[in-house]
Design an enzyme around this catalytic site. Structure first.
Site, PDB file in Angstrom:
ATOM      1  N   HIS A  85       1.514   4.242  -3.083  1.00  0.00           N
ATOM      2  CA  HIS A  85       1.371   5.708  -3.051  1.00  0.00           C
ATOM      3  C   HIS A  85       2.528   6.363  -3.804  1.00  0.00           C
ATOM      4  CE1 HIS A  85      -2.100   6.551  -0.576  1.00  0.00           C
ATOM      5  NE2 HIS A  85      -1.637   5.898   0.486  1.00  0.00           N
ATOM      6  N   GLU A 145      -6.269   6.795  -1.697  1.00  0.00           N
ATOM      7  CA  GLU A 145      -6.223   5.630  -0.808  1.00  0.00           C
ATOM      8  C   GLU A 145      -6.730   4.382  -1.528  1.00  0.00           C
ATOM      9  OE1 GLU A 145      -4.846   5.091   2.017  1.00  0.00           O
ATOM     10  OE2 GLU A 145      -4.146   7.136   2.036  1.00  0.00           O
ATOM     11  N   HIS A 180       0.831  -1.208   0.000  1.00  0.00           N
ATOM     12  CA  HIS A 180       0.000   0.000   0.000  1.00  0.00           C
ATOM     13  C   HIS A 180       0.872   1.267   0.000  1.00  0.00           C
ATOM     14  CE1 HIS A 180      -3.488   2.549   1.125  1.00  0.00           C
ATOM     15  NE2 HIS A 180      -2.588   3.203   1.841  1.00  0.00           N
ATOM     16  N   GLU A 181       1.861   1.303   0.868  1.00  0.00           N
ATOM     17  CA  GLU A 181       2.698   2.512   0.974  1.00  0.00           C
ATOM     18  C   GLU A 181       3.537   2.712  -0.283  1.00  0.00           C
ATOM     19  OE1 GLU A 181       2.166   4.706   3.158  1.00  0.00           O
ATOM     20  OE2 GLU A 181       0.792   3.429   4.251  1.00  0.00           O
TER      21      GLU A 181
HETATM   22 ZN   LIG Z   1      -2.546   5.232   2.206  1.00  0.00          ZN
END
Ligand SMILES: [Zn+2]
Length: 269
Positions: A138, A195, A134-135
């Site tokens: 981004h 997100e 997830h990170e």
């Molecule tokens: Zn996030």
């Protein structure tokens, strides 16, 4: 005067829109890697000197191992989709920091920090892979750079056509975009759409790296159970709601496995 500002904004907006391979979308991004990465690398090094980096423990080694697998999966995906060398300026680094905050982040150029406070929630190597994916997503989707660019447009509007952003302004924009300053390294919340995008991209990457994508929804259920605590914005329950996120991740898990199968990955840890 307003018209001129608008024309300038549209002009630099159009010239700064590129298709991101991970999102498949044109997004506003004034800042090429060559402009952002030096600032990110310097901020990261400073963060490490000011915080307690955990070295040599099995947990620290696990963060590195998962990080290497996730970054390798991202590179494989890019090569297979016609973007070899897309991450050539990345300088991947994975560090565990002794801090009870429930947090993790990835700065532009692949500079990653996990806080020990998130390990009770990640629980396993696969749980770490969910957060890592997830990170990293981004960063791969240029979400921070987009936020900096939005900030630049506001400034351009404010100074009526002074497009040449000075180094100090650039640094300030970076710090705003990444929430660096009073609380170093505490990421501001990304928008709901960013997100959701990071969840989708992260899920695919973790699956290609050989981690079971069905574990992602379980991780966010544990995050939800913990959300009464001191989660920073990035891991707060409301944005998007944990339930939406859990539903999305559950629905996308079979697709992530299909994507992984294209890379010959059919068993998952
Ligand atoms: Zn996030």
């Amino acid at each position: 005067m307003k018209k001129i500002i608008l024309i300038i904004a549209v002009f630099i907006g159009v010239s700064a829109c590129k298709v991101n391979p991970f999102t498949g979308q044109k997004t506003l991004n004034f800042y090429p890697n060559s402009q952002i990465f030096p600032t990110a690398f310097a901020q990261y090094d400073q963060f490490l000197t000011e915080n307690k980096v955990v070295k040599g423990t099995s947990e620290a080694q696990m963060i590195t191992k998962v990080g290497q697998r996730i970054s390798a999966a991202a590179e494989r995906w890019l090569s297979a989709n016609g973007y070899p060398g897309y991450l050539k300026d990345y300088k991947w680094e994975y560090n565990l920091v002794n801090d009870e905050t429930v947090n993790a982040w990835c700065m532009p150029g692949g500079k990653i920090v996990f806080y020990t406070g998130i390990l009770p929630i990640t629980q396993t190597e696969t749980g770490v892979a969910v957060v890592m994916g997830h990170e990293v997503a981004h960063a791969l989707a240029d979400h921070g750079a987009q936020r900096m660019s939005a900030g630049t447009l506001q400034q351009v509007g404010a100074v009526a056509g002074n497009i040449a952003i000075q180094d100090e302004q650039k640094r300030n924009l970076f710090n705003q975009a990444y929430g660096i300053g009073s609380q170093v390294g505490v990421m501001l919340p990304f928008s709901r759409s960013h997100e959701t995008e990071a969840d989708r991209i992260g899920l695919q990457i973790m699956a290609i790296a050989g981690y079971d994508p069905y574990e992602a929804a379980k991780l966010w259920k544990r995050m939800k159970a913990n959300s009464g605590g001191q989660s920073p914005p990035e891991f707060m329950s409301t944005h998007p709601s944990n339930d939406t996120r859990i539903n999305n991740l559950t629905a996308w898990a079979p697709l992530a496995k299909e994507e992984a199968a294209k890379f010959g990955v059919t068993t998952f840890r």
